[in-house]
Design a protein around this motif. Structure first.
Motif, PDB file in Angstrom:
ATOM      1  N   ILE A  19       0.849  -1.191   0.000  1.00 46.93           N
ATOM      2  CA  ILE A  19       0.000   0.000   0.000  1.00 46.93           C
ATOM      3  C   ILE A  19       0.887   1.244   0.000  1.00 46.93           C
ATOM      4  O   ILE A  19       1.762   1.369   0.857  1.00 46.93           O
ATOM      5  CB  ILE A  19      -0.934  -0.005   1.230  1.00 46.93           C
ATOM      6  N   PRO A  20       0.696   2.169  -0.939  1.00 50.14           N
ATOM      7  CA  PRO A  20       1.537   3.378  -0.995  1.00 50.14           C
ATOM      8  C   PRO A  20       1.504   4.149   0.325  1.00 50.14           C
ATOM      9  O   PRO A  20       0.435   4.487   0.829  1.00 50.14           O
ATOM     10  CB  PRO A  20       0.922   4.191  -2.127  1.00 50.14           C
ATOM     11  N   ALA A  21       2.680   4.421   0.865  1.00 50.54           N
ATOM     12  CA  ALA A  21       2.792   5.043   2.184  1.00 50.54           C
ATOM     13  C   ALA A  21       2.358   6.500   2.203  1.00 50.54           C
ATOM     14  O   ALA A  21       1.845   6.979   3.207  1.00 50.54           O
ATOM     15  CB  ALA A  21       4.226   4.924   2.689  1.00 50.54           C
ATOM     16  N   ALA A  22       2.558   7.213   1.120  1.00 51.48           N
ATOM     17  CA  ALA A  22       2.308   8.655   1.110  1.00 51.48           C
ATOM     18  C   ALA A  22       0.884   9.025   0.705  1.00 51.48           C
ATOM     19  O   ALA A  22       0.573  10.202   0.585  1.00 51.48           O
ATOM     20  CB  ALA A  22       3.306   9.334   0.170  1.00 51.48           C
ATOM     21  N   LYS A  23       0.031   8.045   0.476  1.00 57.24           N
ATOM     22  CA  LYS A  23      -1.333   8.327   0.029  1.00 57.24           C
ATOM     23  C   LYS A  23      -2.333   8.070   1.144  1.00 57.24           C
ATOM     24  O   LYS A  23      -2.165   7.168   1.951  1.00 57.24           O
ATOM     25  CB  LYS A  23      -1.708   7.404  -1.135  1.00 57.24           C
ATOM     26  N   PRO A  24      -3.428   8.862   1.137  1.00 53.22           N
ATOM     27  CA  PRO A  24      -4.529   8.505   2.029  1.00 53.22           C
ATOM     28  C   PRO A  24      -5.018   7.097   1.682  1.00 53.22           C
ATOM     29  O   PRO A  24      -4.979   6.668   0.534  1.00 53.22           O
ATOM     30  CB  PRO A  24      -5.599   9.555   1.716  1.00 53.22           C
ATOM     31  N   TYR A  25      -5.462   6.405   2.693  1.00 53.52           N
ATOM     32  CA  TYR A  25      -5.875   5.007   2.584  1.00 53.52           C
ATOM     33  C   TYR A  25      -7.366   4.919   2.861  1.00 53.52           C
ATOM     34  O   TYR A  25      -7.859   5.542   3.812  1.00 53.52           O
ATOM     35  CB  TYR A  25      -5.072   4.195   3.607  1.00 53.52           C
ATOM     36  N   VAL A  26      -8.073   4.172   2.036  1.00 52.23           N
ATOM     37  CA  VAL A  26      -9.491   3.917   2.279  1.00 52.23           C
ATOM     38  C   VAL A  26      -9.662   2.428   2.508  1.00 52.23           C
ATOM     39  O   VAL A  26      -9.191   1.604   1.723  1.00 52.23           O
ATOM     40  CB  VAL A  26     -10.378   4.385   1.097  1.00 52.23           C
ATOM     41  N   MET A  27     -10.312   2.099   3.596  1.00 55.73           N
ATOM     42  CA  MET A  27     -10.638   0.714   3.910  1.00 55.73           C
ATOM     43  C   MET A  27     -12.064   0.477   3.429  1.00 55.73           C
ATOM     44  O   MET A  27     -12.978   1.212   3.810  1.00 55.73           O
ATOM     45  CB  MET A  27     -10.541   0.484   5.423  1.00 55.73           C
ATOM     46  N   MET A  28     -12.234  -0.504   2.558  1.00 55.28           N
ATOM     47  CA  MET A  28     -13.561  -0.851   2.067  1.00 55.28           C
ATOM     48  C   MET A  28     -13.932  -2.218   2.623  1.00 55.28           C
ATOM     49  O   MET A  28     -13.244  -3.205   2.369  1.00 55.28           O
ATOM     50  CB  MET A  28     -13.596  -0.904   0.542  1.00 55.28           C
ATOM     51  N   ASN A  29     -14.992  -2.264   3.397  1.00 54.94           N
ATOM     52  CA  ASN A  29     -15.444  -3.518   3.998  1.00 54.94           C
ATOM     53  C   ASN A  29     -16.822  -3.903   3.481  1.00 54.94           C
ATOM     54  O   ASN A  29     -17.715  -3.061   3.386  1.00 54.94           O
ATOM     55  CB  ASN A  29     -15.549  -3.388   5.521  1.00 54.94           C
ATOM     56  N   LEU A  30     -16.975  -5.172   3.187  1.00 53.37           N
ATOM     57  CA  LEU A  30     -18.275  -5.795   2.937  1.00 53.37           C
ATOM     58  C   LEU A  30     -18.505  -6.717   4.127  1.00 53.37           C
ATOM     59  O   LEU A  30     -17.685  -7.595   4.398  1.00 53.37           O
ATOM     60  CB  LEU A  30     -18.253  -6.605   1.645  1.00 53.37           C
ATOM     61  N   MET A  31     -19.611  -6.531   4.842  1.00 50.61           N
ATOM     62  CA  MET A  31     -19.803  -7.258   6.098  1.00 50.61           C
ATOM     63  C   MET A  31     -21.140  -7.977   6.153  1.00 50.61           C
ATOM     64  O   MET A  31     -22.157  -7.461   5.702  1.00 50.61           O
ATOM     65  CB  MET A  31     -19.706  -6.284   7.261  1.00 50.61           C
ATOM     66  N   LYS A  32     -21.086  -9.155   6.734  1.00 49.73           N
ATOM     67  CA  LYS A  32     -22.285  -9.943   7.025  1.00 49.73           C
ATOM     68  C   LYS A  32     -22.301 -10.187   8.533  1.00 49.73           C
ATOM     69  O   LYS A  32     -21.319 -10.666   9.098  1.00 49.73           O
ATOM     70  CB  LYS A  32     -22.271 -11.271   6.274  1.00 49.73           C
ATOM     71  N   PHE A  33     -23.409  -9.859   9.184  1.00 51.69           N
ATOM     72  CA  PHE A  33     -23.510  -9.973  10.630  1.00 51.69           C
ATOM     73  C   PHE A  33     -23.996 -11.338  11.079  1.00 51.69           C
ATOM     74  O   PHE A  33     -24.787 -11.986  10.383  1.00 51.69           O
ATOM     75  CB  PHE A  33     -24.465  -8.915  11.192  1.00 51.69           C
TER      76      PHE A  33
END
Length: 146
Positions: A19-33
């Motif tokens: 993951i590029p260190a100098a960039k903002p990071y977005v975490m994308m989650n798909l979740m099942k409860f």
């Protein structure tokens, strides 16, 4: 039986090399409860076994956001929505989710600092395990010139 909800983080060191260190990071989650929350047996904190997986996840999300702020991590929830069905691939057995979440962090290192925090590991993370039957988590960075 262990699910990927218990092990979804994988190798953080390997991820930090990709993951590029100098960039903002977005975490994308798909979740099942889970239908009802089930705390890990090793968790010693307060338990709400009668709550639903969704309710346990709300406790997790609130704890994560609070702890991140205490650690000085500036995050923002970009999108939180209910997942209904797959359109392109068609509904596949085992591939249906309840919620989609996108969270923006200043960097992957900032996100990782929360995950490696002792208070997070001992007091907050168990609520995620309690809540989730399945999760798909993607590390995403924005393309500037697409």
């Amino acid at each position: 039986m262990a699910t990927n909800a218990e092990h979804y983080l994988g190798d953080l060191e390997a991820a930090s090399k990709i993951i590029p260190a100098a960039k903002p990071y977005v975490m994308m989650n798909l979740m099942k409860f889970k239908a009802s929350a089930q705390c890990p047996v090793t968790y010693k904190g307060p338990r709400a076994e009668s709550s639903t997986g969704r309710e346990a996840y709300i406790a997790y999300k609130n704890g994560f956001v609070r702890r991140a702020a205490e650690l000085g991590v500036d995050l923002s929830i970009v999108f939180l929505g209910e997942a209904h069905t797959q359109l392109v691939a068609g509904p596949q057995e085992g591939e249906n989710y309840d919620l989609v979440l996108l969270v923006r962090f200043p960097s992957f290192a900032a996100f990782r600092s929360v995950l490696e925090d002792k208070e997070y590991v001992n007091e907050i993370q168990p609520h995620r395990v309690s809540a989730l039957e399945e999760i798909r988590s993607f590390a995403v960075t924005e393309l500037a010139d697409f």
